[in-house]
Design a protein around this motif. Structure first.
Motif, PDB file in Angstrom:
ATOM      1  N   ASN A   1      -4.655  37.405 112.029  1.00 54.24           N
ATOM      2  CA  ASN A   1      -4.409  38.408 112.497  1.00 54.24           C
ATOM      3  C   ASN A   1      -4.315  39.587 111.789  1.00 54.24           C
ATOM      4  OD1 ASN A   1      -1.937  39.886 113.341  1.00 54.24           O
ATOM      5  ND2 ASN A   1      -0.152  39.227 112.757  1.00 54.24           N
ATOM      6  N   TRP A   2      -4.522  40.212 112.406  1.00 54.87           N
ATOM      7  CA  TRP A   2      -5.596  41.531 111.681  1.00 54.87           C
ATOM      8  C   TRP A   2      -5.054  42.906 111.562  1.00 54.87           C
ATOM      9  CZ3 TRP A   2      -9.512  40.788 107.940  1.00 54.87           C
ATOM     10  CH2 TRP A   2     -10.392  40.455 107.938  1.00 54.87           C
ATOM     11  N   SER A   3      -3.772  42.948 112.224  1.00 46.71           N
ATOM     12  CA  SER A   3      -2.777  43.979 112.391  1.00 46.71           C
ATOM     13  C   SER A   3      -2.017  43.770 111.037  1.00 46.71           C
ATOM     14  CB  SER A   3      -1.933  43.797 114.405  1.00 46.71           C
ATOM     15  OG  SER A   3      -1.856  42.600 114.202  1.00 46.71           O
ATOM     16  N   LYS A   4      -1.166  42.490 111.055  1.00 49.20           N
ATOM     17  CA  LYS A   4      -0.695  42.218 109.986  1.00 49.20           C
ATOM     18  C   LYS A   4      -1.314  42.419 108.748  1.00 49.20           C
ATOM     19  CE  LYS A   4       2.666  38.425 108.443  1.00 49.20           C
ATOM     20  NZ  LYS A   4       3.678  39.086 107.736  1.00 49.20           N
ATOM     21  N   VAL A   5      -2.417  42.127 108.644  1.00 48.44           N
ATOM     22  CA  VAL A   5      -2.976  42.251 107.232  1.00 48.44           C
ATOM     23  C   VAL A   5      -3.648  43.758 107.054  1.00 48.44           C
ATOM     24  CG1 VAL A   5      -5.744  42.128 106.314  1.00 48.44           C
ATOM     25  CG2 VAL A   5      -4.377  40.054 107.337  1.00 48.44           C
ATOM     26  N   ASN A   6      -3.736  44.514 108.220  1.00 47.33           N
ATOM     27  CA  ASN A   6      -3.520  45.784 107.795  1.00 47.33           C
ATOM     28  C   ASN A   6      -2.063  46.675 107.294  1.00 47.33           C
ATOM     29  OD1 ASN A   6      -6.550  46.588 108.099  1.00 47.33           O
ATOM     30  ND2 ASN A   6      -6.033  46.370 110.438  1.00 47.33           N
ATOM     31  N   LYS A   7      -1.191  46.176 108.180  1.00 46.33           N
ATOM     32  CA  LYS A   7       0.085  46.745 107.666  1.00 46.33           C
ATOM     33  C   LYS A   7       0.586  46.577 106.724  1.00 46.33           C
ATOM     34  CE  LYS A   7       4.806  46.295 109.353  1.00 46.33           C
ATOM     35  NZ  LYS A   7       5.783  45.446 110.472  1.00 46.33           N
ATOM     36  N   ASP A   8       0.451  45.040 106.213  1.00 42.79           N
ATOM     37  CA  ASP A   8       0.689  44.637 104.841  1.00 42.79           C
ATOM     38  C   ASP A   8      -0.265  45.794 103.190  1.00 42.79           C
ATOM     39  OD1 ASP A   8       2.329  42.814 105.127  1.00 42.79           O
ATOM     40  OD2 ASP A   8       1.023  40.718 104.951  1.00 42.79           O
ATOM     41  N   LEU A   9      -1.288  46.169 104.188  1.00 45.66           N
ATOM     42  CA  LEU A   9      -2.297  45.886 102.518  1.00 45.66           C
ATOM     43  C   LEU A   9      -2.371  47.931 103.067  1.00 45.66           C
ATOM     44  CD1 LEU A   9      -6.137  45.838 103.758  1.00 45.66           C
ATOM     45  CD2 LEU A   9      -4.754  45.199 101.114  1.00 45.66           C
ATOM     46  N   GLU A  10      -1.725  48.353 104.065  1.00 45.27           N
ATOM     47  CA  GLU A  10      -1.106  50.255 103.784  1.00 45.27           C
ATOM     48  C   GLU A  10       0.649  50.376 103.286  1.00 45.27           C
ATOM     49  OE1 GLU A  10      -0.013  51.386 108.142  1.00 45.27           O
ATOM     50  OE2 GLU A  10      -2.410  51.121 108.379  1.00 45.27           O
ATOM     51  N   GLY A  11       0.904  48.741 103.317  1.00 48.59           N
ATOM     52  CA  GLY A  11       2.812  48.413 102.168  1.00 48.59           C
ATOM     53  C   GLY A  11       2.176  48.639 100.888  1.00 48.59           C
ATOM     54  N   ALA A  12       0.726  48.609 100.132  1.00 48.27           N
ATOM     55  CA  ALA A  12       0.395  47.907  99.438  1.00 48.27           C
ATOM     56  C   ALA A  12      -0.162  49.230  99.214  1.00 48.27           C
ATOM     57  CB  ALA A  12      -0.414  46.411  99.360  1.00 48.27           C
ATOM     58  N   THR A  13      -0.834  49.731  99.201  1.00 53.53           N
ATOM     59  CA  THR A  13      -1.007  51.306  98.901  1.00 53.53           C
ATOM     60  C   THR A  13      -0.136  52.203  98.655  1.00 53.53           C
ATOM     61  OG1 THR A  13      -3.188  50.838 100.246  1.00 53.53           O
ATOM     62  CG2 THR A  13      -2.932  53.343  99.600  1.00 53.53           C
ATOM     63  N   LYS A  14       0.772  51.861  99.258  1.00 53.73           N
ATOM     64  CA  LYS A  14       2.353  52.977  99.645  1.00 53.73           C
ATOM     65  C   LYS A  14       2.874  52.848  98.150  1.00 53.73           C
ATOM     66  CE  LYS A  14       2.900  54.108 104.147  1.00 53.73           C
ATOM     67  NZ  LYS A  14       3.520  54.351 105.050  1.00 53.73           N
ATOM     68  N   LYS A  15       2.907  51.429  97.924  1.00 54.38           N
ATOM     69  CA  LYS A  15       3.700  51.583  96.727  1.00 54.38           C
ATOM     70  C   LYS A  15       3.048  51.765  95.153  1.00 54.38           C
ATOM     71  CE  LYS A  15       5.950  47.066  94.802  1.00 54.38           C
ATOM     72  NZ  LYS A  15       6.608  45.888  95.230  1.00 54.38           N
ATOM     73  N   LEU A  16       1.942  51.185  95.087  1.00 56.23           N
ATOM     74  CA  LEU A  16       0.430  51.779  94.343  1.00 56.23           C
ATOM     75  C   LEU A  16       0.236  53.074  93.997  1.00 56.23           C
ATOM     76  CD1 LEU A  16      -2.192  49.760  94.332  1.00 56.23           C
ATOM     77  CD2 LEU A  16      -0.693  49.404  93.047  1.00 56.23           C
ATOM     78  N   ALA A  17       0.788  53.755  95.254  1.00 60.87           N
ATOM     79  CA  ALA A  17       0.843  55.281  94.921  1.00 60.87           C
ATOM     80  C   ALA A  17       2.357  55.501  94.486  1.00 60.87           C
ATOM     81  CB  ALA A  17       0.671  55.594  95.654  1.00 60.87           C
ATOM     82  N   GLN A  18       3.006  55.202  94.709  1.00 55.81           N
ATOM     83  CA  GLN A  18       5.049  55.177  94.359  1.00 55.81           C
ATOM     84  C   GLN A  18       4.418  55.684  93.232  1.00 55.81           C
ATOM     85  OE1 GLN A  18       7.187  53.260  96.450  1.00 55.81           O
ATOM     86  NE2 GLN A  18       7.404  54.977  97.947  1.00 55.81           N
ATOM     87  N   GLN A  19       4.530  54.437  92.482  1.00 54.01           N
ATOM     88  CA  GLN A  19       4.405  53.633  90.949  1.00 54.01           C
ATOM     89  C   GLN A  19       3.739  54.723  89.794  1.00 54.01           C
ATOM     90  OE1 GLN A  19       3.350  49.542  90.309  1.00 54.01           O
ATOM     91  NE2 GLN A  19       5.555  49.157  91.292  1.00 54.01           N
ATOM     92  N   GLY A  20       2.650  54.363  90.016  1.00 53.99           N
ATOM     93  CA  GLY A  20       2.004  55.618  90.025  1.00 53.99           C
ATOM     94  C   GLY A  20       0.704  54.687  88.755  1.00 53.99           C
ATOM     95  N   SER A  21       0.237  55.024  87.916  1.00 56.31           N
ATOM     96  CA  SER A  21      -0.721  54.335  86.276  1.00 56.31           C
ATOM     97  C   SER A  21       0.206  53.481  85.663  1.00 56.31           C
ATOM     98  CB  SER A  21      -1.180  55.404  86.190  1.00 56.31           C
ATOM     99  OG  SER A  21      -0.785  56.597  84.861  1.00 56.31           O
ATOM    100  N   ASP A  22       0.613  52.401  84.736  1.00 52.29           N
ATOM    101  CA  ASP A  22       1.183  51.855  83.975  1.00 52.29           C
ATOM    102  C   ASP A  22       0.939  52.672  82.691  1.00 52.29           C
ATOM    103  OD1 ASP A  22       2.494  50.444  82.567  1.00 52.29           O
ATOM    104  OD2 ASP A  22       1.420  48.780  82.315  1.00 52.29           O
ATOM    105  N   PRO A  23       2.176  52.911  81.500  1.00 48.58           N
ATOM    106  CA  PRO A  23       2.184  53.679  80.834  1.00 48.58           C
ATOM    107  C   PRO A  23       1.421  53.311  79.504  1.00 48.58           C
ATOM    108  CG  PRO A  23       4.294  53.766  81.288  1.00 48.58           C
ATOM    109  CD  PRO A  23       2.991  52.998  82.249  1.00 48.58           C
ATOM    110  N   SER A  24       1.566  52.026  79.629  1.00 46.02           N
ATOM    111  CA  SER A  24       0.861  51.021  78.367  1.00 46.02           C
ATOM    112  C   SER A  24      -0.460  51.392  78.328  1.00 46.02           C
ATOM    113  CB  SER A  24       1.587  49.652  78.544  1.00 46.02           C
ATOM    114  OG  SER A  24       1.199  49.178  79.504  1.00 46.02           O
ATOM    115  N   ILE A  25      -0.912  51.674  79.301  1.00 51.11           N
ATOM    116  CA  ILE A  25      -2.618  51.394  79.166  1.00 51.11           C
ATOM    117  C   ILE A  25      -3.527  52.219  78.578  1.00 51.11           C
ATOM    118  CG2 ILE A  25      -4.163  51.750  80.551  1.00 51.11           C
ATOM    119  CD1 ILE A  25      -3.302  50.112  82.620  1.00 51.11           C
ATOM    120  N   PRO A  26      -3.051  53.969  78.704  1.00 50.72           N
ATOM    121  CA  PRO A  26      -3.377  54.788  77.965  1.00 50.72           C
ATOM    122  C   PRO A  26      -3.417  54.029  76.867  1.00 50.72           C
ATOM    123  CG  PRO A  26      -2.787  55.548  79.462  1.00 50.72           C
ATOM    124  CD  PRO A  26      -2.139  54.309  79.980  1.00 50.72           C
TER     125      PRO A  26
END
Length: 150
Positions: A95-120
Motif C-alpha cells: 500500500n504505497w499511499s500508506k507508506v508515503n503517509k508514514d514517511l511524511e509523518g516521520a519526516t515531520k517528527k524528525l524536523a520537530q525534534q531537531g538534533s540530539d544534544p548528546s551527539i555534539p
C-alpha cells in the motif's frame, strides 16, 4: 581490577532442569573502567607503542567491519530482491499511499525534534581523543584501511 560477577546460584525450574543465574549488573561499570585504563595505558605509552596498538586495533576493526558488512549487505540485498519478486508475483501487495503517509509523518517528527544534544558532546570527546593521541589515531586509521583491504 579483576572484579568478578557475584557467584551464581543454582535454581531449578518446574521440571528436572538445573540452571545457573548470573548477576551481571556491574559488568557495564567494569567494562567502562577497563576502557579508561586502556586509554590511560595508550596515552602514556611511547609513540611506537601507540602506533603499534593503533595499527593492530585498526586492522582488527577494519577486518571485522569488512566481514560483517558483507554479511549484512548480502542479507539486506537478498531480502529486498525477495520482497520485490514476491510483489511482482502477487504474493504481497504494498500500500504505497500508506507508506508515503508514514514517511511524511516521520519526516515531520524528525524536523520537530531537531538534533540530539548528546551527539555534539560525543563528537567533541572523540575530537579531543584524536588530537591528544595523534600517533594512536594515525595507526588506527592505517590499520583500519589495511583491514578493509585484506
Amino acid at each position: 581490577m579483576t572484579s568478578r560477577a557475584k557467584p551464581s546460584k543454582k535454581e531449578t525450574s518446574g521440571g528436572n532442569e538445573d540452571f545457573e543465574v548470573l548477576d551481571v549488573r556491574d559488568m557495564g561499570k567494569e567494562a567502562e573502567s577497563l576502557l579508561q585504563s586502556l586509554r590511560k595505558y595508550v596515552s602514556e605509552g611511547s609513540h611506537s607503542k601507540q602506533l603499534a596498538i593503533g595499527g593492530v586495533s585498526g586492522w582488527v576493526t577494519g577486518y571485522m567491519a569488512m566481514k560483517i558488512g558483507k554479511t549484512v549487505a548480502t542479507a539486506v540485498g537478498g531480502s529486498l530482491i525477495l520482497l520485490q519478486i514476491a510483489n511482482h508475483k502477487g504474493y504481497i501487495n504494498i500500500n504505497w499511499s500508506k507508506v508515503n503517509k508514514d514517511l511524511e509523518g516521520a519526516t515531520k517528527k524528525l524536523a520537530q525534534q531537531g538534533s540530539d544534544p548528546s551527539i555534539p558532546k560525543m563528537l567533541d570527546k572523540v575530537q579531543h581523543f584524536v588530537v591528544e593521541n595523534g600517533y594512536f589515531s594515525c595507526g588506527f586509521s592505517g590499520g583500519f584501511l589495511i583491514g578493509l583491504a585484506s
